[in-house]
Design a protein around this motif. Structure first.
Motif, PDB file in Angstrom:
ATOM      1  N   ARG A   1       0.832  -1.202   0.000  1.00 17.90           N
ATOM      2  CA  ARG A   1       0.000   0.000   0.000  1.00 17.90           C
ATOM      3  C   ARG A   1       0.867   1.253   0.000  1.00 17.90           C
ATOM      4  N   PHE A   2       1.939   1.224   0.775  1.00 13.47           N
ATOM      5  CA  PHE A   2       2.860   2.355   0.816  1.00 13.47           C
ATOM      6  C   PHE A   2       3.523   2.558  -0.547  1.00 13.47           C
ATOM      7  N   CYS A   3       3.915   1.474  -1.188  1.00 15.03           N
ATOM      8  CA  CYS A   3       4.516   1.585  -2.516  1.00 15.03           C
ATOM      9  C   CYS A   3       3.505   2.084  -3.548  1.00 15.03           C
ATOM     10  N   ASN A   4       2.248   1.689  -3.396  1.00 14.74           N
ATOM     11  CA  ASN A   4       1.209   2.225  -4.288  1.00 14.74           C
ATOM     12  C   ASN A   4       1.060   3.740  -4.111  1.00 14.74           C
ATOM     13  N   ASP A   5       1.173   4.185  -2.873  1.00 15.70           N
ATOM     14  CA  ASP A   5       1.129   5.629  -2.619  1.00 15.70           C
ATOM     15  C   ASP A   5       2.262   6.346  -3.351  1.00 15.70           C
ATOM     16  N   ILE A   6       3.444   5.776  -3.267  1.00 21.93           N
ATOM     17  CA  ILE A   6       4.597   6.380  -3.935  1.00 21.93           C
ATOM     18  C   ILE A   6       4.415   6.372  -5.446  1.00 21.93           C
ATOM     19  N   GLU A   7       3.881   5.281  -5.977  1.00 22.27           N
ATOM     20  CA  GLU A   7       3.635   5.214  -7.415  1.00 22.27           C
ATOM     21  C   GLU A   7       2.627   6.267  -7.850  1.00 22.27           C
ATOM     22  N   GLU A   8       1.631   6.516  -7.012  1.00 21.97           N
ATOM     23  CA  GLU A   8       0.635   7.527  -7.332  1.00 21.97           C
ATOM     24  C   GLU A   8       1.244   8.925  -7.334  1.00 21.97           C
ATOM     25  N   MET A   9       2.213   9.160  -6.461  1.00 15.83           N
ATOM     26  CA  MET A   9       2.865  10.466  -6.417  1.00 15.83           C
ATOM     27  C   MET A   9       3.905  10.632  -7.511  1.00 15.83           C
ATOM     28  N   LEU A  10       4.775   9.644  -7.668  1.00 10.33           N
ATOM     29  CA  LEU A  10       5.956   9.793  -8.508  1.00 10.33           C
ATOM     30  C   LEU A  10       5.822   9.135  -9.876  1.00 10.33           C
ATOM     31  N   GLY A  11       4.862   8.249 -10.024  1.00  7.87           N
ATOM     32  CA  GLY A  11       4.685   7.614 -11.323  1.00  7.87           C
ATOM     33  C   GLY A  11       5.470   6.334 -11.508  1.00  7.87           C
ATOM     34  N   PHE A  12       6.194   5.880 -10.498  1.00  9.14           N
ATOM     35  CA  PHE A  12       6.919   4.616 -10.587  1.00  9.14           C
ATOM     36  C   PHE A  12       6.853   3.905  -9.242  1.00  9.14           C
ATOM     37  N   TYR A  13       6.924   2.588  -9.321  1.00  6.89           N
ATOM     38  CA  TYR A  13       6.816   1.728  -8.143  1.00  6.89           C
ATOM     39  C   TYR A  13       8.208   1.508  -7.565  1.00  6.89           C
ATOM     40  N   PRO A  14       8.384   1.656  -6.248  1.00  3.78           N
ATOM     41  CA  PRO A  14       9.707   1.438  -5.654  1.00  3.78           C
ATOM     42  C   PRO A  14      10.227   0.038  -5.945  1.00  3.78           C
ATOM     43  N   GLY A  15      11.535  -0.060  -6.160  1.00  6.52           N
ATOM     44  CA  GLY A  15      12.153  -1.330  -6.496  1.00  6.52           C
ATOM     45  C   GLY A  15      12.215  -2.298  -5.333  1.00  6.52           C
ATOM     46  N   CYS A  16      12.689  -3.480  -5.634  1.00  5.66           N
ATOM     47  CA  CYS A  16      12.758  -4.547  -4.626  1.00  5.66           C
ATOM     48  C   CYS A  16      13.686  -4.161  -3.478  1.00  5.66           C
ATOM     49  N   PHE A  17      14.763  -3.447  -3.790  1.00  6.62           N
ATOM     50  CA  PHE A  17      15.719  -3.066  -2.750  1.00  6.62           C
ATOM     51  C   PHE A  17      15.046  -2.254  -1.655  1.00  6.62           C
ATOM     52  N   TRP A  18      14.248  -1.258  -2.038  1.00  5.17           N
ATOM     53  CA  TRP A  18      13.598  -0.394  -1.049  1.00  5.17           C
ATOM     54  C   TRP A  18      12.567  -1.168  -0.239  1.00  5.17           C
ATOM     55  N   ARG A  19      11.827  -2.062  -0.899  1.00 11.82           N
ATOM     56  CA  ARG A  19      10.797  -2.828  -0.189  1.00 11.82           C
ATOM     57  C   ARG A  19      11.425  -3.758   0.848  1.00 11.82           C
ATOM     58  N   VAL A  20      12.521  -4.407   0.479  1.00 15.40           N
ATOM     59  CA  VAL A  20      13.197  -5.299   1.423  1.00 15.40           C
ATOM     60  C   VAL A  20      13.771  -4.503   2.597  1.00 15.40           C
ATOM     61  N   CYS A  21      14.324  -3.335   2.305  1.00 13.53           N
ATOM     62  CA  CYS A  21      14.874  -2.505   3.375  1.00 13.53           C
ATOM     63  C   CYS A  21      13.785  -2.094   4.364  1.00 13.53           C
ATOM     64  N   TRP A  22      12.639  -1.657   3.855  1.00 16.22           N
ATOM     65  CA  TRP A  22      11.562  -1.190   4.734  1.00 16.22           C
ATOM     66  C   TRP A  22      10.966  -2.334   5.564  1.00 16.22           C
ATOM     67  N   VAL A  23      10.843  -3.506   4.964  1.00 17.06           N
ATOM     68  CA  VAL A  23      10.198  -4.618   5.664  1.00 17.06           C
ATOM     69  C   VAL A  23      11.131  -5.294   6.660  1.00 17.06           C
ATOM     70  N   ALA A  24      12.381  -5.501   6.287  1.00 13.70           N
ATOM     71  CA  ALA A  24      13.266  -6.335   7.102  1.00 13.70           C
ATOM     72  C   ALA A  24      14.531  -5.637   7.557  1.00 13.70           C
ATOM     73  N   ILE A  25      15.276  -5.014   6.635  1.00 17.04           N
ATOM     74  CA  ILE A  25      16.614  -4.521   6.975  1.00 17.04           C
ATOM     75  C   ILE A  25      16.547  -3.351   7.941  1.00 17.04           C
ATOM     76  N   CYS A  26      15.669  -2.379   7.684  1.00 17.30           N
ATOM     77  CA  CYS A  26      15.585  -1.211   8.567  1.00 17.30           C
ATOM     78  C   CYS A  26      15.170  -1.582   9.996  1.00 17.30           C
ATOM     79  N   PRO A  27      14.152  -2.437  10.185  1.00 18.04           N
ATOM     80  CA  PRO A  27      13.854  -2.852  11.563  1.00 18.04           C
ATOM     81  C   PRO A  27      15.030  -3.551  12.241  1.00 18.04           C
ATOM     82  N   CYS A  28      15.751  -4.394  11.502  1.00 21.11           N
ATOM     83  CA  CYS A  28      16.924  -5.063  12.085  1.00 21.11           C
ATOM     84  C   CYS A  28      18.026  -4.057  12.385  1.00 21.11           C
ATOM     85  N   PHE A  29      18.186  -3.078  11.507  1.00 26.10           N
ATOM     86  CA  PHE A  29      19.176  -2.018  11.693  1.00 26.10           C
ATOM     87  C   PHE A  29      18.914  -1.257  12.992  1.00 26.10           C
ATOM     88  N   LEU A  30      17.668  -0.881  13.227  1.00 24.73           N
ATOM     89  CA  LEU A  30      17.316  -0.133  14.431  1.00 24.73           C
ATOM     90  C   LEU A  30      17.385  -1.017  15.674  1.00 24.73           C
TER      91      LEU A  30
END
Length: 633
Positions: A511-540
């Motif tokens: 849903r968040f990526c759909n929001d970004i696509e609606e604003m910017l016209g492109f869907y965030p890549g796999c790298f950003w999705r993996v970071c938001w779901v798994a890497i960033c929580p582990c980082f913090l």
């Protein structure tokens, strides 16, 4: 922000040749259901035509009495504001110290890895959230996950704690700036009333003067005995009186802050053209001057010489993660507030990459500015660079660098521009921190505060000034260190962890990526999705666990903080974070309504299509502020 007052009308146009009967009556009832289903959503525009037999046109119209949201006058106003917020005093004193302490050039590897996989994705996430929902850190949660609204209140309290001590450092710099307008800098001699017998004027030409462990420089005694006056306070248990000189300096700082932000981003966006660009000019001048000093090369070698064995230490990776997090500054509500004033289709992806890159490069550049001077000091004292560079934090600026400036030709000029740069670096961050609180409160209580913004800002500045009085006492430096180490760091990291979990797991990454696509016209890549779901929580989570497992040993000058001060620091930190579980309980106890219906009649598939088409016709910026019926298979 939800629209309060609206009128919505729907008009159904039927074919002339249709038979009048039960089928037409059913279609009319279905049209009424669609109109009722969309009447509660604050959308705008005209709905698209849907071919449904006799149903031809659905017109949705909105009339809003809501005031239009303020926007940046220029794109550069936004970029300079974000850069000014991210590039602060920590870039000048913390990064160089952390870098040489953790392996010099080898530290750049974990630093860049932590930036790519942790800092920049968090930075991008907050800019996108703020720009899409156009709300501050409190009201944005009713669009994402209302039960986490306590995160917004916790962020505001943390911002106040930071304002209590951060601006005091600028008051110290202002004291130095005013003291610089003298023929001879007061921290360049040992003949002042505050100097002791241990004061040694150690110049490169003073071959008869020997430096011992008990020796103190005139710069150190000016900082500790004249500016801070810490020798008059035995510790946190007895802070002493308020220094009236520092109180006046802080009053002047807050006066500048008030008249820079009282009208909103229209005024602060103009001020940052000076406060965000002037430090780079000064850094360039100081870099050129430092590079021409004798012994500068020793500092540069010490700064960049890699010690690859350090990478095997967990401490290096902990410091890299903490440095990039606090340098970019996600989780303080500032990025949400600044981005909320952007146009809806602004390319926040590009903004995130540009501003975070500028921030990291500024930290790297500051290292050269600092270490060329440290090499010069080592050459003067006939010592190693590591013996000169033992001080971290504000002492690195107010003692070591101040002493180096005092021994340069044209010392008065370099002192003025250096401490003016320190003040401007701090002002940008203060503008941003308070704007995050102001935006959050105005968006949460618009009818009460929007028309009284100037008075609200005045009250907020007064609260910050009164809260900072404890840092202006003779033992105020001990309070600043306590706030810095315990009161804000762990709390804000925990808050950001919950924020990432709420957005990625509850609101949903898709849903968040759909929001970004609606604003910017492109869907965030796999790298950003993996970071938001798994890497960033582990980082913090890695930073939090490391902090709890290896709590810092807090010491300032010769004062070792007793155990009860650690408990006090954690209590201050918990006082902000407690808003999150407290609001969850409050929300669950006061929630009204019934559970959502998760199924509908099989024959309602056509109505689903109509609702879907109607959603696409609604206003982009208020898409998720409407309350559409929950219809699933």
């Amino acid at each position: 922000m939800e629209t309060k007052d609206m009128m919505m009308t729907s008009m159904l146009t039927m074919d002339k040749g249709e038979n009048e009967g039960e089928r037409d009556k059913g279609r009319e009832e279905m049209g009424e259901q669609v109109s009722n289903g969309t009447a509660s959503g604050p959308g705008g525009g005209t709905g698209s035509s849907v071919p449904l037999g006799g149903l031809r046109t659905l017109v949705v119209q909105q009339t809003s009495l809501e005031r239009p949201r303020e926007t940046w006058s220029k794109k550069m106003d936004f970029l300079l504001s974000v850069i000014g917020y991210a590039v602060d005093l920590g870039n000048v004193w913390r990064f160089p110290y952390i870098c040489y302490q953790n392996g010099g050039g080898a530290f750049l590897l974990p630093y860049l890895l932590m930036a790519v996989f942790g800092g920049v994705p968090l930075f991008y996430m907050e800019l996108a959230l703020g720009q899409f929902h156009r709300s501050g850190c409190i009201s944005i949660w009713k669009h994402i996950c209302p039960i986490f609204k306590g995160i917004g209140f916790a962020i505001c309290i943390i911002a106040l704690y930071i304002a209590f001590y951060y601006n005091t450092i600028m008051a110290w710099a202002l004291y130095y700036l005013l003291s610089s307008f003298r023929p001879t800098l007061p921290w360049s001699t040992c003949s002042n009333s505050w100097n002791t017998v241990n004061c040694n004027l150690y110049m490169s030409t003073d071959h008869n003067v020997s430096w011992s462990n008990s020796s103190t420089s005139p710069a150190e005694e000016f900082y500790t005995r004249q500016v801070l006056q810490v020798h008059l306070s035995p510790g946190l248990h007895q802070l002493g009186s308020v220094s009236w000189q520092l109180a006046l300096c802080l009053l002047f700082i807050f006066t500048i802050v008030y008249f820079s932000i009282w009208k909103g981003v229209k005024t602060s966006g103009k001020v940052v053209w000076v406060t965000a660009t002037f430090p780079y000019l000064v850094l360039l001048v100081l870099l050129i001057r430092g590079a021409t000093l004798p012994g500068a090369w020793r500092g540069v070698v010490f700064y960049l010489k890699p010690d690859w064995q350090k990478l095997l230490s967990t401490t290096v990776w902990i410091d890299a993660a903490a440095q990039i997090f606090f340098s970019l500054g996600p989780g303080f509500g500032v990025l949400l507030a600044f981005a909320s004033y952007n146009p809806f289709h602004n390319n926040c992806y590009k903004d995130a990459l540009v501003t975070s890159s500028v921030n990291c490069l500024t930290s790297f550049l500051s290292g050269f500015v600092i270490f060329t001077v440290l090499g010069y000091m080592a050459e003067m004292r006939h010592q190693d660079v590591d013996a000169v560079a033992k001080d971290a934090g504000p002492s690195l600026l107010f003692i070591i660098y101040a002493e180096a400036i005092a021994n340069m030709p044209a010392a008065t000029f370099f002192s003025i521009i250096f401490f003016l740069m320190i003040i401007m670096l701090g002002l940008d961050s203060t503008f941003a921190g308070l704007e995050g609180v102001i935006t959050a409160m105005l968006d949460e209580f618009p009818q009460t505060l929007v028309k009284r913004r100037e008075w609200f800002v005045f009250g907020l500045v007064c609260v910050c000034y009164l809260g900072a009085l404890s840092t202006l006492t003779y033992g105020g430096a001990f309070v600043v260190k306590l706030f810095e180490e315990y009161a804000t760091g762990p709390a804000v990291i925990t808050v950001v962890l919950l924020e990432v979990i709420a957005v990625s797991w509850f609101y949903g990454t898709n849903r968040f990526c759909n929001d970004i696509e609606e604003m910017l016209g492109f869907y965030p890549g796999c790298f950003w999705r993996v970071c938001w779901v798994a890497i960033c929580p582990c980082f913090l989570l890695f930073i939090i666990i490391s902090f709890l497992a290896f709590p810092p040993e807090v010491r300032l000058f010769n004062y070792h903080y007793p155990p009860w001060t650690t408990v006090l620091g954690y209590c201050i930190g918990v006082s902000s974070f407690i808003c999150v579980p407290a609001y969850m309980v409050y929300h669950l106890l006061n929630a009204k309504g019934h559970y959502l219906i998760t199924h509908t009649h099989p024959q309602s598939a056509t109505m689903k299509a109509i609702l879907k088409e109607t959603r696409l016709g609604l206003c982009h910026q208020q898409r998720y502020s409407m309350r559409m019926p929950c219809i699933t298979k």
